[in-house]
Design a protein around this motif. Structure first.
Motif, short mmCIF file in Angstrom:
data_model
loop_
_atom_site.label_atom_id
_atom_site.label_comp_id
_atom_site.label_asym_id
_atom_site.label_seq_id
_atom_site.Cartn_x
_atom_site.Cartn_y
_atom_site.Cartn_z
N SER A 1 0.83 -1.22 0.00
CA SER A 1 0.00 0.00 0.00
C SER A 1 0.86 1.25 0.00
N GLY A 2 1.88 1.23 0.86
CA GLY A 2 2.79 2.38 0.93
C GLY A 2 3.51 2.58 -0.40
N GLU A 3 3.93 1.45 -1.02
CA GLU A 3 4.62 1.55 -2.31
C GLU A 3 3.70 2.13 -3.38
N LEU A 4 2.45 1.71 -3.33
CA LEU A 4 1.50 2.23 -4.32
C LEU A 4 1.28 3.72 -4.13
N ARG A 5 1.15 4.15 -2.89
CA ARG A 5 0.98 5.59 -2.64
C ARG A 5 2.19 6.37 -3.15
N ARG A 6 3.39 5.82 -2.92
CA ARG A 6 4.60 6.50 -3.40
C ARG A 6 4.59 6.57 -4.92
N LEU A 7 4.21 5.47 -5.53
CA LEU A 7 4.16 5.42 -6.99
C LEU A 7 3.17 6.46 -7.53
N LEU A 8 1.98 6.48 -6.93
CA LEU A 8 0.94 7.41 -7.41
C LEU A 8 1.36 8.85 -7.19
N THR A 9 2.00 9.10 -6.05
CA THR A 9 2.40 10.47 -5.73
C THR A 9 3.49 10.95 -6.68
N ASP A 10 4.33 10.03 -7.16
CA ASP A 10 5.45 10.42 -8.02
C ASP A 10 5.06 10.58 -9.48
N LEU A 11 3.86 10.13 -9.85
CA LEU A 11 3.44 10.27 -11.25
C LEU A 11 3.12 11.74 -11.54
N PRO A 12 3.34 12.18 -12.78
CA PRO A 12 3.11 13.60 -13.09
C PRO A 12 1.64 13.99 -13.08
N SER A 13 0.72 13.02 -13.21
CA SER A 13 -0.71 13.34 -13.12
C SER A 13 -1.44 12.14 -12.56
N ARG A 14 -2.69 12.37 -12.12
CA ARG A 14 -3.47 11.27 -11.52
C ARG A 14 -3.81 10.24 -12.58
N PRO A 15 -3.41 9.00 -12.39
CA PRO A 15 -3.69 8.01 -13.41
C PRO A 15 -5.05 7.37 -13.22
N ALA A 16 -5.54 6.73 -14.29
CA ALA A 16 -6.59 5.72 -14.12
C ALA A 16 -5.85 4.45 -13.76
N LEU A 17 -6.38 3.71 -12.81
CA LEU A 17 -5.67 2.56 -12.26
C LEU A 17 -6.38 1.28 -12.70
N ILE A 18 -5.63 0.30 -13.17
CA ILE A 18 -6.22 -1.01 -13.48
C ILE A 18 -5.49 -2.07 -12.67
N CYS A 19 -6.24 -2.82 -11.87
CA CYS A 19 -5.58 -3.83 -11.03
C CYS A 19 -6.41 -5.12 -11.06
N ALA A 20 -5.78 -6.19 -10.63
CA ALA A 20 -6.50 -7.45 -10.49
C ALA A 20 -7.09 -7.50 -9.09
N GLN A 21 -8.07 -8.36 -8.88
CA GLN A 21 -8.69 -8.38 -7.55
C GLN A 21 -7.71 -8.85 -6.47
N ALA A 22 -6.67 -9.59 -6.88
CA ALA A 22 -5.66 -10.03 -5.90
C ALA A 22 -4.91 -8.84 -5.32
N SER A 23 -4.89 -7.70 -6.03
CA SER A 23 -4.17 -6.52 -5.54
C SER A 23 -5.02 -5.67 -4.61
N LEU A 24 -6.34 -5.98 -4.52
CA LEU A 24 -7.23 -5.09 -3.75
C LEU A 24 -6.80 -4.90 -2.29
N PRO A 25 -6.27 -5.93 -1.60
CA PRO A 25 -5.85 -5.70 -0.21
C PRO A 25 -4.79 -4.61 -0.09
N ALA A 26 -4.03 -4.38 -1.16
CA ALA A 26 -3.05 -3.29 -1.13
C ALA A 26 -3.65 -2.00 -1.68
N VAL A 27 -4.51 -2.15 -2.69
CA VAL A 27 -5.03 -0.96 -3.38
C VAL A 27 -6.03 -0.20 -2.51
N ILE A 28 -6.91 -0.94 -1.83
CA ILE A 28 -7.97 -0.26 -1.07
C ILE A 28 -7.39 0.65 0.02
#
Ligand SMILES: Cc1cc2nc3c(=O)[nH]c(=O)nc-3n(C[C@H](O)[C@H](O)[C@H](O)COP(=O)(O)O)c2cc1C
Length: 321
Positions: free
Chosen positions: A64-91
């Motif tokens: 989750s922390g890694e995802l937040r870092r990744l999202l924060t470092d992107l130049p703009s807000r992305p649309a995100l596509i993930c598998a349901q296995a990633s939801l425990p980290a994404v939510i």
């Protein structure tokens, strides 16, 4: 189509398409996301999307922390596509400030439904669940679903307002300017406290010290502010969101609020992030609002707390990566 492996937010990210286009971030191995991932990525790029693939993203301890870092470092807000296995980290990564970090979320699943059932309302951003499609060309049907959702929730084109078009669009455009939240107060002729939530506060001048706020002509308190020679602006901190609701709602707004007075009697809310006591300097008629310009006679501020923010019609908090 270009392909390069930049490192963003501590992750190796594969890049497809034009970096000027709006970003679609694929979390995890693309093979796990689409029936035919190459075709899906090509369709996204052809539809004007810049596709980033964080293939090594997993659901390990600090995902989750890694995802937040990744999202924060992107130049703009992305649309995100993930598998349901990633939801425990994404939510957890998207909860609370999700809409500040991503424009929308597509959950791709090979199952008939997301298991355990997922409530999209748990996140403050548009969510689309895409299950594997049937029919002659299931990959095409899947791509159409994803592309349609992205067009609706993360449009590529900027939206336009022209004089005379609907005020809602203008309001949405103005909502792109993030503000703090204040409670503007004064005393009525009988000495009763009056106040309302306002985010139209702005500094105007340091010398002389002037600030302003805009009051709707439809406010029940217009005449009270007009008659009063003074008012106060109370800037709310992050813990005072309920107070913002109280001062924008019905009922006795001062009932459960501690306040004091300084030199003019205008209510100073105890514990505000900052308070400015003002003498009314000018009242400018401006369309459906009145602009109150005040000369600051006294101010107090709390140097440690975070502000309550307002952006695109929602309360927000400061986010530091
Ligand atoms: C975050 C937020 C910001 C607001 N900003 C303003 C503002 O700048 N000016 C204004 O007139 N009303 C503003 N409002 C609306 C008033 O707070 C609301 O209409 C209130 O009910 C007016 O109360 P009154 O009619 O008793 O004065 C805002 C409301 C919210 C929730």
């Amino acid at each position: 189509m270009t392909q390069s492996p930049p490192r963003i937010g501590g992750q190796d990210v594969e890049s497809w398409g034009d970096p000027e286009d709006p970003i679609v971030l694929l979390l995890g191995r693309p093979q796990a996301l689409f029936g035919d991932w190459r075709r899906a990525v090509r369709a996204l790029v052809e539809a004007g999307r810049h596709v980033l693939i964080a293939a090594a993203f997993d659901t390990s301890d600090d995902a989750s922390g890694e995802l937040r870092r990744l999202l924060t470092d992107l130049p703009s807000r992305p649309a995100l596509i993930c598998a349901q296995a990633s939801l425990p980290a994404v939510i957890p990564a998207l909860q609370v400030t999700g809409a500040a970090l991503a424009s929308c979320l597509v959950i791709s699943t090979a199952e008939a439904a997301v298991q355990p059932p997922f409530d999209p309302a748990a996140l403050d951003l548009p969510v689309q669940i895409v299950t594997r499609q049937d029919g002659a060309d299931p990959a095409e049907a899947e791509n159409a679903l994803v592309l349609g959702f992205l067009e609706r929730c993360a449009p590529r084109e900027a939206l336009h307002y022209h004089a005379g078009s609907d005020p809602r669009t203008l309001r949405d455009a103005l909502g792109c300017f993030a503000t703090g939240v204040t409670v503007v107060t004064t005393l009525d002729e009988a000495g009763r406290p009056v106040g309302l939530t306002a985010n139209s506060f702005s500094s105007v001048s340091l010398d002389p010290p002037l600030i302003l706020f805009c009051l709707s002509r439809s406010s029940a308190n217009v005449e009270r502010f007009r008659q009063a020679a003074h008012f106060a602006i109370n800037v709310l901190h992050i813990g005072q969101q309920p107070m913002s609701g109280v001062f924008a709602g019905a009922g006795d707004r001062f009932q459960d609020v501690a306040w004091e007075t300084w030199d003019t009697g205008a209510p100073i809310l105890s514990g505000a992030l900052a308070s400015f006591e003002c003498a009314t300097d000018q009242i400018v008629e401006a369309g459906d609002h009145l602009v109150f310009i005040g000369r600051v006679t006294r101010a107090r501020f709390e140097p440690r707390r975070d502000p309550l923010l307002y952006f695109r019609g929602k309360y927000r908090r400061l986010h530091f990566s």
